[in-house]
Design a protein around this motif. Structure first.
Motif, PDB file in Angstrom:
ATOM      1  N   GLN A 388      12.678  25.656  12.057  1.00  0.00           N
ATOM      2  CA  GLN A 388      12.594  26.954  12.129  1.00  0.00           C
ATOM      3  C   GLN A 388      12.232  27.254  13.492  1.00  0.00           C
ATOM      4  OE1 GLN A 388       8.233  27.469  10.614  1.00  0.00           O
ATOM      5  NE2 GLN A 388       7.329  26.416  12.260  1.00  0.00           N
ATOM      6  N   CYS A 389      12.443  28.703  13.791  1.00  0.00           N
ATOM      7  CA  CYS A 389      12.252  29.145  15.281  1.00  0.00           C
ATOM      8  C   CYS A 389      10.830  29.668  15.573  1.00  0.00           C
ATOM      9  CB  CYS A 389      13.140  30.368  15.255  1.00  0.00           C
ATOM     10  SG  CYS A 389      13.225  31.336  16.816  1.00  0.00           S
ATOM     11  N   LYS A 390      10.516  28.985  16.620  1.00  0.00           N
ATOM     12  CA  LYS A 390       9.099  28.929  17.144  1.00  0.00           C
ATOM     13  C   LYS A 390       8.845  30.245  18.127  1.00  0.00           C
ATOM     14  CE  LYS A 390       7.020  25.166  17.670  1.00  0.00           C
ATOM     15  NZ  LYS A 390       6.489  23.895  18.207  1.00  0.00           N
ATOM     16  N   GLN A 391       7.657  30.633  18.351  1.00  0.00           N
ATOM     17  CA  GLN A 391       7.367  31.893  19.091  1.00  0.00           C
ATOM     18  C   GLN A 391       7.816  31.841  20.440  1.00  0.00           C
ATOM     19  OE1 GLN A 391       3.060  32.900  19.012  1.00  0.00           O
ATOM     20  NE2 GLN A 391       3.375  34.679  20.187  1.00  0.00           N
ATOM     21  N   SER A 392       8.219  30.520  20.892  1.00  0.00           N
ATOM     22  CA  SER A 392       8.420  30.378  22.326  1.00  0.00           C
ATOM     23  C   SER A 392      10.176  30.498  22.567  1.00  0.00           C
ATOM     24  CB  SER A 392       8.270  28.765  22.867  1.00  0.00           C
ATOM     25  OG  SER A 392       8.824  27.962  22.158  1.00  0.00           O
ATOM     26  N   GLY A 393      10.751  30.611  21.277  1.00  0.00           N
ATOM     27  CA  GLY A 393      12.234  31.093  21.128  1.00  0.00           C
ATOM     28  C   GLY A 393      13.156  29.879  21.030  1.00  0.00           C
ATOM     29  N   VAL A 394      12.531  28.474  20.904  1.00  0.00           N
ATOM     30  CA  VAL A 394      13.095  27.452  20.526  1.00  0.00           C
ATOM     31  C   VAL A 394      12.995  26.838  19.208  1.00  0.00           C
ATOM     32  CG1 VAL A 394      12.928  26.743  23.049  1.00  0.00           C
ATOM     33  CG2 VAL A 394      11.056  25.902  21.473  1.00  0.00           C
TER      34      VAL A 394
END
Length: 512
Positions: A388-394
């Motif tokens: 999944q895409c995390k809040q940090s953008g990775v």
């Protein structure tokens, strides 16, 4: 005949003591002053008189003699004294006894003044035959006091309200003659008010709209209506507490034809299942001004209301109308600021809305260009299973899975975290292009709670701390070992000469 000294002018008293100078042997000796020269009889203001003296003995050394000539103005000389009359100002007007106004007498005084400004006997000016002023006594007038004169009170005006208990009536008067001198001043109250007689108010009251009625059908176009009734109040309606009291319709008089046709009945629409339609108009918003940096340069603001669109079937969305807005001018507006607000991320999505400075959520006011993203995207996209895409953008792994990273710091794949599905480990391992198979050693380290890499592939701070602590521990061990090894050498320097070894002193005794 000798009289009291107070009767004579003290300035004319002759000097009884006179100073004198006895020259010393080395001083300059001057002769006495000669008599003053005579002043001209014309008494020219610029005329002067003189007197002289000469040197009898020169001084010794560099000393100088005093002045030998003196002059003075002839005006101060008694041979050239002038006299003139001096007239005072007019006195106050004096009336006859017991009179307060009318004709009176005023006077002014006459004095004889010498040229040096001193007052002398009036006979001095009379002997010289000087001309006297024409009038020393004159008549005068004292105005009589005039009191203020007011007109009569006017009639009471009509009541400001035709009914209720808040009306007032007014009457006034005006000033005909202002007060003069010591007359009685005008009264400050030139108007008066009093409450009107209390009368009941009667007004037509429109009731609420009835539900939409479709004759012979369940949906479609219909008609709705409302009642019109006559109510009584005391001037506070519709803000009066409690419901209004209904009375006979004759009390309110005739009602307008427009009210009976347009205000009492109107068409309506009852949506059928699957249809989309507009809701009722919302309430008018608060009055708002067009502002720049919290300041407004206009006096008239705008307030708005809207009709929302209700879509009962998604397939009919394209055929449904848009939300309807309506504005109108208003006064007393306020300046507000607007700011985008967001909720927390949930499955790479979050809510985004615009909020006004008073805490009200609005549908307009925030700049569209600064709207935060509602859906989170990673580059490259997270296509690995359980990623999944995390809040940090990775890209990272879902809860219960551990990230295995490539040598370049990107997510390689997600592996099941041992110890339960509800716990997600933070460990990240680097791998090449081939995925390693499971082993007991890998299982041991995968269950270890401390991981050197963070989800984004960077070394965690505790690794740096552990490295620094281990380095300090090694330095401490080295220092302690050095101190323990060097102590016996220092002690041996203070002991007695060495004895023979124990093995050489053994005599074969069993007790040894």
């Amino acid at each position: 005949m000798s009289v009291n000294d107070s009767l004579c002018d003290p300035d004319d008293m002759p000097t009884q003591v006179q100073t004198c100078v006895l020259p010393c042997p080395d001083d300059c000796v001057m002769s006495p002053w000669s008599h003053w020269s005579l002043c001209p009889t014309s008494c020219d203001p610029s005329a002067v008189r003189t007197r002289t003296r000469h040197m009898l003995r020169p001084p010794a050394g560099d000393a100088v003699c005093p002045e030998s000539n003196q002059t003075e103005s002839c005006v101060a000389n008694s041979n050239c004294i002038t006299y003139q009359y001096n007239v005072s100002d007019w006195s106050t007007c004096r009336l006859d006894e017991n009179a307060v106004c009318g004709v009176g007498v005023r006077t002014r005084l006459l004095d004889c003044v010498r040229g040096d400004g001193r007052l002398v006997s009036i006979s001095m000016c009379e002997e010289l035959g000087l001309p006297q002023p024409e009038r020393l006594v004159d008549t005068c007038q004292v105005d009589c006091p005039i009191s203020c004169v007011l007109s009569e009170w006017s009639a009471w005006t009509e009541c400001s309200h035709t009914c209720g208990n808040q009306g007032v009536m007014l009457r006034s008067r005006r000033v005909l003659q202002e007060a003069e001198e010591e007359g009685r001043p005008c009264a400050s109250q030139l108007s008066q008010t009093k409450p009107c007689p209390i009368r009941p108010c009667y007004s037509w009251l429109l009731g609420d709209w009835s539900p939409c009625l479709v004759e012979g059908a369940d949906c479609g176009e219909g008609v709705r209506g409302r009642n019109l009734s006559c109510v009584v109040h005391w001037g506070h309606w519709p803000d009066a507490p409690g419901p209004p009291i209904t009375v006979e319709e004759e009390q309110c008089g005739e009602r307008l034809q427009r009210e009976s046709e347009q205000e009492l009945q109107q068409p309506c629409f009852l949506p059928c299942p699957g249809d989309c339609h507009l809701t009722e108009w919302s309430s008018w918003s608060s009055c708002q001004l067009t502002c720049l940096e919290g300041r407004s340069f206009e006096a008239v603001g705008q307030q708005a209301r809207s009709q929302a669109v209700i879509i009962q079937a998604v397939e009919n969305q394209e055929s449904c109308p848009q939300q309807v807005f309506e504005t109108r001018p208003c006064k007393g507006g306020k300046c507000h600021s607007y700011e985008w607000r967001t909720s927390t991320w949930n499955n790479n999505e979050r809510l985004v809305w615009c909020q006004r400075s008073d805490g009200v959520n609005v549908t307009g006011g925030c700049f569209t260009a600064t709207r935060p993203a509602a859906i989170r995207h990673c580059h490259p996209p997270c296509t690995k299973p359980f990623s999944q895409c995390k809040q940090s953008g990775v890209c990272g792994c879902e809860r219960g899975y551990t990230e295995v990273m490539t040598t370049h710091g990107f997510l390689d794949y997600c592996t099941k975290t041992p110890g339960g599905d509800n716990r997600k480990a933070d460990v990240k391992t680097s791998s090449g292009r081939l995925k390693p198979g499971p082993s007991h050693i890998q299982d041991f380290f995968s269950e270890w709670p401390l991981h050197a890499l963070s989800p984004d592939g960077r070394i965690k701070m505790w690794v740096y701390g552990a490295t620094a602590g281990g380095f300090v521990l090694i330095l401490f061990i080295v220092a302690v070992s050095f101190l323990l090894c060097s102590r016996p050498a220092k002690q041996s320097k203070n002991l007695s000469p060495p004895q023979k070894a124990l093995a050489l002193a053994y005599d074969g005794d069993v007790d040894m």
